[in-house]
Motif scaffolding. Sequence first.
Motif, PDB file in Angstrom:
ATOM      1  N   PHE A 105       0.833  -1.201   0.000  1.00  0.00           N
ATOM      2  CA  PHE A 105       0.000   0.000   0.000  1.00  0.00           C
ATOM      3  C   PHE A 105       0.870   1.254   0.000  1.00  0.00           C
ATOM      4  O   PHE A 105       0.702   2.160  -0.826  1.00  0.00           O
ATOM      5  CB  PHE A 105      -0.902  -0.036   1.227  1.00  0.00           C
ATOM      6  N   VAL A 106       1.838   1.293   0.930  1.00  0.00           N
ATOM      7  CA  VAL A 106       2.728   2.453   0.995  1.00  0.00           C
ATOM      8  C   VAL A 106       3.612   2.502  -0.242  1.00  0.00           C
ATOM      9  O   VAL A 106       3.843   3.569  -0.821  1.00  0.00           O
ATOM     10  CB  VAL A 106       3.583   2.404   2.278  1.00  0.00           C
ATOM     11  N   ALA A 107       4.089   1.326  -0.666  1.00  0.00           N
ATOM     12  CA  ALA A 107       4.973   1.272  -1.835  1.00  0.00           C
ATOM     13  C   ALA A 107       4.285   1.903  -3.040  1.00  0.00           C
ATOM     14  O   ALA A 107       4.865   2.738  -3.735  1.00  0.00           O
ATOM     15  CB  ALA A 107       5.345  -0.177  -2.128  1.00  0.00           C
ATOM     16  N   ARG A 108       3.016   1.542  -3.280  1.00  0.00           N
ATOM     17  CA  ARG A 108       2.301   2.109  -4.421  1.00  0.00           C
ATOM     18  C   ARG A 108       2.193   3.610  -4.288  1.00  0.00           C
ATOM     19  O   ARG A 108       2.340   4.357  -5.247  1.00  0.00           O
ATOM     20  CB  ARG A 108       0.903   1.505  -4.530  1.00  0.00           C
ATOM     21  N   PHE A 109       1.937   4.097  -3.060  1.00  0.00           N
ATOM     22  CA  PHE A 109       1.850   5.526  -2.830  1.00  0.00           C
ATOM     23  C   PHE A 109       3.154   6.225  -3.149  1.00  0.00           C
ATOM     24  O   PHE A 109       3.184   7.371  -3.564  1.00  0.00           O
ATOM     25  CB  PHE A 109       1.473   5.787  -1.367  1.00  0.00           C
ATOM     26  N   MET A 110       4.291   5.526  -2.910  1.00  0.00           N
ATOM     27  CA  MET A 110       5.605   6.127  -3.099  1.00  0.00           C
ATOM     28  C   MET A 110       6.135   5.857  -4.494  1.00  0.00           C
ATOM     29  O   MET A 110       7.324   6.015  -4.754  1.00  0.00           O
ATOM     30  CB  MET A 110       6.572   5.581  -2.045  1.00  0.00           C
ATOM     31  N   GLY A 111       5.292   5.385  -5.390  1.00  0.00           N
ATOM     32  CA  GLY A 111       5.696   5.249  -6.778  1.00  0.00           C
ATOM     33  C   GLY A 111       6.205   3.872  -7.174  1.00  0.00           C
ATOM     34  O   GLY A 111       6.690   3.701  -8.293  1.00  0.00           O
ATOM     35  N   PHE A 112       6.115   2.898  -6.267  1.00  0.00           N
ATOM     36  CA  PHE A 112       6.454   1.532  -6.669  1.00  0.00           C
ATOM     37  C   PHE A 112       5.196   0.935  -7.288  1.00  0.00           C
ATOM     38  O   PHE A 112       4.296   0.485  -6.599  1.00  0.00           O
ATOM     39  CB  PHE A 112       6.876   0.691  -5.453  1.00  0.00           C
ATOM     40  N   GLU A 113       5.161   0.961  -8.635  1.00  0.00           N
ATOM     41  CA  GLU A 113       3.917   0.588  -9.289  1.00  0.00           C
ATOM     42  C   GLU A 113       3.717  -0.924  -9.307  1.00  0.00           C
ATOM     43  O   GLU A 113       2.605  -1.410  -9.386  1.00  0.00           O
ATOM     44  CB  GLU A 113       3.890   1.113 -10.726  1.00  0.00           C
ATOM     45  N   THR A 114       4.803  -1.678  -9.283  1.00  0.00           N
ATOM     46  CA  THR A 114       4.704  -3.136  -9.387  1.00  0.00           C
ATOM     47  C   THR A 114       5.027  -3.778  -8.043  1.00  0.00           C
ATOM     48  O   THR A 114       6.156  -3.653  -7.551  1.00  0.00           O
ATOM     49  CB  THR A 114       5.681  -3.657 -10.452  1.00  0.00           C
ATOM     50  N   ALA A 165       2.625 -12.234 -14.888  1.00  0.00           N
ATOM     51  CA  ALA A 165       2.095 -11.917 -13.566  1.00  0.00           C
ATOM     52  C   ALA A 165       1.247 -10.642 -13.628  1.00  0.00           C
ATOM     53  O   ALA A 165       1.171  -9.892 -12.664  1.00  0.00           O
ATOM     54  CB  ALA A 165       3.228 -11.753 -12.559  1.00  0.00           C
ATOM     55  N   GLY A 166       0.630 -10.398 -14.776  1.00  0.00           N
ATOM     56  CA  GLY A 166      -0.265  -9.243 -14.884  1.00  0.00           C
ATOM     57  C   GLY A 166       0.448  -8.001 -15.368  1.00  0.00           C
ATOM     58  O   GLY A 166       1.595  -8.061 -15.827  1.00  0.00           O
ATOM     59  N   PRO A 167      -0.213  -6.846 -15.276  1.00  0.00           N
ATOM     60  CA  PRO A 167       0.354  -5.608 -15.814  1.00  0.00           C
ATOM     61  C   PRO A 167       1.555  -5.115 -15.005  1.00  0.00           C
ATOM     62  O   PRO A 167       1.581  -5.226 -13.781  1.00  0.00           O
ATOM     63  CB  PRO A 167      -0.807  -4.619 -15.711  1.00  0.00           C
ATOM     64  N   VAL A 168       2.549  -4.617 -15.720  1.00  0.00           N
ATOM     65  CA  VAL A 168       3.738  -4.053 -15.074  1.00  0.00           C
ATOM     66  C   VAL A 168       4.041  -2.743 -15.777  1.00  0.00           C
ATOM     67  O   VAL A 168       3.967  -2.658 -17.006  1.00  0.00           O
ATOM     68  CB  VAL A 168       4.940  -5.029 -15.204  1.00  0.00           C
ATOM     69  N   LYS A 169       4.336  -1.683 -14.996  1.00  0.00           N
ATOM     70  CA  LYS A 169       4.707  -0.398 -15.595  1.00  0.00           C
ATOM     71  C   LYS A 169       6.225  -0.295 -15.656  1.00  0.00           C
ATOM     72  O   LYS A 169       6.907  -0.590 -14.673  1.00  0.00           O
ATOM     73  CB  LYS A 169       4.143   0.759 -14.766  1.00  0.00           C
ATOM     74  N   ALA A 170       6.734   0.128 -16.798  1.00  0.00           N
ATOM     75  CA  ALA A 170       8.179   0.277 -16.951  1.00  0.00           C
ATOM     76  C   ALA A 170       8.461   1.634 -17.558  1.00  0.00           C
ATOM     77  O   ALA A 170       7.632   2.181 -18.293  1.00  0.00           O
ATOM     78  CB  ALA A 170       8.718  -0.825 -17.852  1.00  0.00           C
ATOM     79  N   GLU A 171       9.651   2.182 -17.245  1.00  0.00           N
ATOM     80  CA  GLU A 171       9.984   3.500 -17.758  1.00  0.00           C
ATOM     81  C   GLU A 171      11.377   3.416 -18.354  1.00  0.00           C
ATOM     82  O   GLU A 171      12.273   2.788 -17.764  1.00  0.00           O
ATOM     83  CB  GLU A 171       9.982   4.481 -16.583  1.00  0.00           C
ATOM     84  N   LEU A 199      13.166  -7.897 -13.801  1.00  0.00           N
ATOM     85  CA  LEU A 199      12.832  -7.241 -12.538  1.00  0.00           C
ATOM     86  C   LEU A 199      14.022  -7.463 -11.608  1.00  0.00           C
ATOM     87  O   LEU A 199      14.038  -8.412 -10.827  1.00  0.00           O
ATOM     88  CB  LEU A 199      11.552  -7.832 -11.942  1.00  0.00           C
ATOM     89  N   PRO A 200      15.057  -6.609 -11.701  1.00  0.00           N
ATOM     90  CA  PRO A 200      16.295  -6.879 -10.956  1.00  0.00           C
ATOM     91  C   PRO A 200      16.077  -6.733  -9.446  1.00  0.00           C
ATOM     92  O   PRO A 200      15.446  -5.781  -8.988  1.00  0.00           O
ATOM     93  CB  PRO A 200      17.261  -5.823 -11.481  1.00  0.00           C
ATOM     94  N   LEU A 201      16.642  -7.683  -8.708  1.00  0.00           N
ATOM     95  CA  LEU A 201      16.516  -7.657  -7.252  1.00  0.00           C
ATOM     96  C   LEU A 201      17.148  -6.404  -6.673  1.00  0.00           C
ATOM     97  O   LEU A 201      16.673  -5.849  -5.678  1.00  0.00           O
ATOM     98  CB  LEU A 201      17.198  -8.884  -6.660  1.00  0.00           C
ATOM     99  N   ALA A 202      18.203  -5.916  -7.315  1.00  0.00           N
ATOM    100  CA  ALA A 202      18.924  -4.764  -6.780  1.00  0.00           C
ATOM    101  C   ALA A 202      18.040  -3.517  -6.752  1.00  0.00           C
ATOM    102  O   ALA A 202      18.215  -2.645  -5.902  1.00  0.00           O
ATOM    103  CB  ALA A 202      20.167  -4.495  -7.636  1.00  0.00           C
ATOM    104  N   ALA A 203      17.079  -3.437  -7.681  1.00  0.00           N
ATOM    105  CA  ALA A 203      16.224  -2.250  -7.740  1.00  0.00           C
ATOM    106  C   ALA A 203      14.963  -2.415  -6.913  1.00  0.00           C
ATOM    107  O   ALA A 203      14.144  -1.509  -6.846  1.00  0.00           O
ATOM    108  CB  ALA A 203      15.853  -1.965  -9.194  1.00  0.00           C
ATOM    109  N   ALA A 210       8.901  -4.881  -4.543  1.00  0.00           N
ATOM    110  CA  ALA A 210       8.228  -3.835  -5.313  1.00  0.00           C
ATOM    111  C   ALA A 210       9.237  -3.083  -6.169  1.00  0.00           C
ATOM    112  O   ALA A 210      10.397  -2.911  -5.782  1.00  0.00           O
ATOM    113  CB  ALA A 210       7.520  -2.858  -4.358  1.00  0.00           C
ATOM    114  N   TRP A 211       8.800  -2.669  -7.357  1.00  0.00           N
ATOM    115  CA  TRP A 211       9.668  -1.919  -8.273  1.00  0.00           C
ATOM    116  C   TRP A 211       9.001  -0.632  -8.727  1.00  0.00           C
ATOM    117  O   TRP A 211       7.786  -0.603  -8.952  1.00  0.00           O
ATOM    118  CB  TRP A 211       9.960  -2.773  -9.528  1.00  0.00           C
ATOM    119  N   ARG A 212       9.828   0.385  -8.871  1.00  0.00           N
ATOM    120  CA  ARG A 212       9.344   1.590  -9.543  1.00  0.00           C
ATOM    121  C   ARG A 212       9.438   1.356 -11.042  1.00  0.00           C
ATOM    122  O   ARG A 212      10.222   0.514 -11.484  1.00  0.00           O
ATOM    123  CB  ARG A 212      10.247   2.781  -9.200  1.00  0.00           C
ATOM    124  N   PRO A 213       8.699   2.135 -11.829  1.00  0.00           N
ATOM    125  CA  PRO A 213       8.761   1.923 -13.286  1.00  0.00           C
ATOM    126  C   PRO A 213      10.191   1.985 -13.811  1.00  0.00           C
ATOM    127  O   PRO A 213      10.580   1.180 -14.644  1.00  0.00           O
ATOM    128  CB  PRO A 213       7.903   3.068 -13.834  1.00  0.00           C
TER     129      PRO A 213
END
Lengths: 263, 340, 274
Positions: free
Chosen positions: B231-240, B304-310, B328-332, B269-272
């Motif tokens: 929930f917090v992750a999505r708020f902070m821009g982690f879309e996936t 695994a469904g929709p993923v946003k990437a930038e 989806l690198p673990l480091a990010a 969780a990952w940001r785009p």
Amino acid sequence: MIRLPWMRIGGWATLALVLLFLIGPFAVIIGAALNAGTVPAFPPQGISLRWVVAVFEVQSFRASFFLSVWLAVGSTLAALVLGVPVAYALARYPVPGKEAVRAVVTAPVVVPGIIVGLALLRHAVVPLGVPVMEALFLAHTALLLPYAVRVVAASLENLRPDIEEAAVMLGATRLGAFLRVVLPNIRNGILAAFILGFVTSFNQVPVSLFLTGPGVSTLPIDMLAYMEFTYDPSVAALSALLALMSLAVVLVAERLLGISRFV
Amino acid sequence: MTDGFLALSGLTLAYGGTVAVDRLDLAMAEGELVALLGPSGCGKTTTMRAVAGLLQPRAGTIRLAGRDITHVPANKRGVGLVFQSYALFPHLSVFENVAFGLRLAGTGRDEIGRRVAEVLAMVGLTGFERRLPKELSGGQQQRVALARSVVVRPRLLLLDEPLSNLDARLRLEMRSELRRLQRELGVTMVYVTHDQAEALALADRIVVMREGRIEQEGPPETVYTRPRTAFVARFMGFETCLAVNGGRLVAPDGRSLPLEGAADAPALAWRPHGVVLGRGPHTARVLGRSYLGQSVEYLLETDAGPVKAEAAADAPRFEPGTTVAFDLPLAAAARLESAA
Amino acid sequence: MFQDRRIGLALVLPATLFLLAGFVLPVLVLLSGSLQGPGGWSFDAYVRFFAVPLHQEVFWRTVRLGVLVTLTCAVVGYAAAFAIVNTAPSARGKLIGLLILPLMISPVARTYAWIVILGRTGLVNQALQGLGLADGPVRLLFTETAVFIGLVQLFLPLMVLTLVSALENLPADVMSAARVLGAGWIQTFVRVVLPLTREGLVIGGTLVFTGAVTAYITPAVLGGSRVLMLETLLYQRVSVAGDIVSGSVIAAILVVMSYTTNVLLRRIAAGRGR
Ligand SMILES: Nc1ncnc2c1ncn2[C@@H]1O[C@H](COP(=O)(O)OP(=O)(O)OP(=O)(O)O)[C@@H](O)[C@H]1O
Ligand SMILES: [Mg+2]
């Protein structure tokens, strides 16, 4: 809207006839008031102000005019003093038994005035010895209360409650917030309610019918009594004066507040 | 949590039968600026109204400067509130709106004139003194509301989305004005916003609310980089946000992707911009592409469904409808404590 | 801030108590008087009241005049309201002012004008004789027609005003749309305008009907003792004959009429509107 020429003409003709029917009689009254003869007639038989002057010489008209004015002012003020808090509470606060309160407060609208007068005469004036003047005042206040509540409620509707909260956050008490930010914003509604209340009370007949007696009579009741026994133009003159007074009130009210919004 | 300048403990707030805020605990130090963040309807305004004294709590206490103010009337709390809806007095000019609190406090005429002028200059409304609220734009009204609350110098100032109606430039300007003011006057502030960038830039601490409870609180950087829940992750821009289960990344609907490497968290969780495009062990179909100026955003349909990437704007483009490799690198990834 | 029920209660209490004690209670006691028979509750008083032919006649006349006045006001009201809505807004304000003006003038004065117009030497009689249509004065005053005219004049403005605001709220294009679809003017009115302004019509109708049925001044002045309506009959029974029982029966009839009209018509407006 599609308009055909004949509809336009028809519309204007209808309107002219309706207005003639509604307003025309007042021209007749004013004509009759300026009559020089001894019976009310239109067109007048010679112009004179003798009957207008005569009105002011009828002692009972003078007394009942002042009584009517005081009654109208007093009962309108009382209706506002009681009614404004009701309108305010219903608009802002949770009120236990809200619907019951609403029903009681609007009840005078569905009860014909003559019955209120009779009920008060039979069950307050006669058995409890309530003076007629007080009963009259009470009946008029009851009659005006629903209108006071409704008109004030309408102007409260356009006022957001959060401005009172803002006032309180700046240090005002509840009462202070009401006086400083609510009252100035519903002032026009209250003034409109006052004017409508005054006119309604001043013109009221059925409520007062049973509650007038020797020495205590309102102007319209006096006029009715006078008409019953005398057929001279003085009632026409008085009617004309009252019509002109109403005209002045309407013009001033419309200029001041646009009273048509509240009727 | 009972110490601190402002302390809410076990605060429960309800409208009739519906509980809007449920046993909330929060402590703030004097001079602190806390941003209250959360989706619409999570109880931010409700909490502020309780602290202001406009809403009587169902349960719990509110302490301010060491005193229990739970039952102190709103006008005696010394708390200021900037309303989400402005709540300007429609019959008073800008000057009189701002002077309202000072007049109630019996401040002298000269001082009123001076302080109103000062605060109107701060919000950039010098010259608007005689206008009525209805003659102002939404943003100007918002600034009058702000000035009106600031001018009485409350001990605690509550701001309910005070800048939401301003354009981007004015917003930045006001943001720094607010920050300066807060430092100068040392006033403690609670600042409600939807905008995470605003919260990050302004706040000493961020509190994320969810359905009437605090989901996470901490310094901006911590909340931004280490969200604890999806929930917090999505708020902070982690879309996936995907749960980790048996060596796979699992979406809420049960679809999954193999996980490359071992993760020591129940969810990731990952940001785009953390999603790598054009290479990697997985493939996905490109559903959509939008140009964002500095970068290009892709919406991918993965196993695994929709993923946003930038990707950077100058990187090679991928056409919608084509298939693309991704990683989806673990480091990010942010390591979450919960996938919900 | 507005959660405290005690404050709500304190604010409504004075007016509510005032009306309960000074209005509801006396009226209820009066009305209950009509249901008291020699041996407890009974409809005796009603049976005896309606046994008098004059009372029946007055009852039906009151209903008849109420219905006729309401229908007349509705028909004329629509025509006038259409004409007003079709004028420019600035003229509209003045016209509405002209409609409000008579409402503010004393009904005694308004009714008195008709004495001058309809009297033996009045305007109408002069015209009739001048045109050779009548040899002597025609009796116009103290007829049902005179009362009807007076009542229409009294209540027409209320109907026009409510219909004007109902028509103003009509979506601007519905009439043109109906016309484009080939509906005639009558069809457009019946199928489109009437349903969409039903609520206004019902409110106006309620005001006019209850007003006409409970009118006192108009029948008293223009009907006299020949053309009694329920309120003038009530006054006569009570103050001339001292017949309180008949008085309370009439009172109950009037309250029931006024109340059921309000409830019934409101239900019609709410139930089948839109
Ligand atoms: N006056 C009220 N009566 C009943 N329920 C209310 C009332 N005000 C708010 N609520 C409910 O309480 C919950 C919290 O509302 P609140 O206004 O605190 O949300 P918020 O976080 O400020 O949202 P937003 O970001 O949209 O302003 C919501 O579910 C809302 O529906
Ligand atoms: Mg909110």
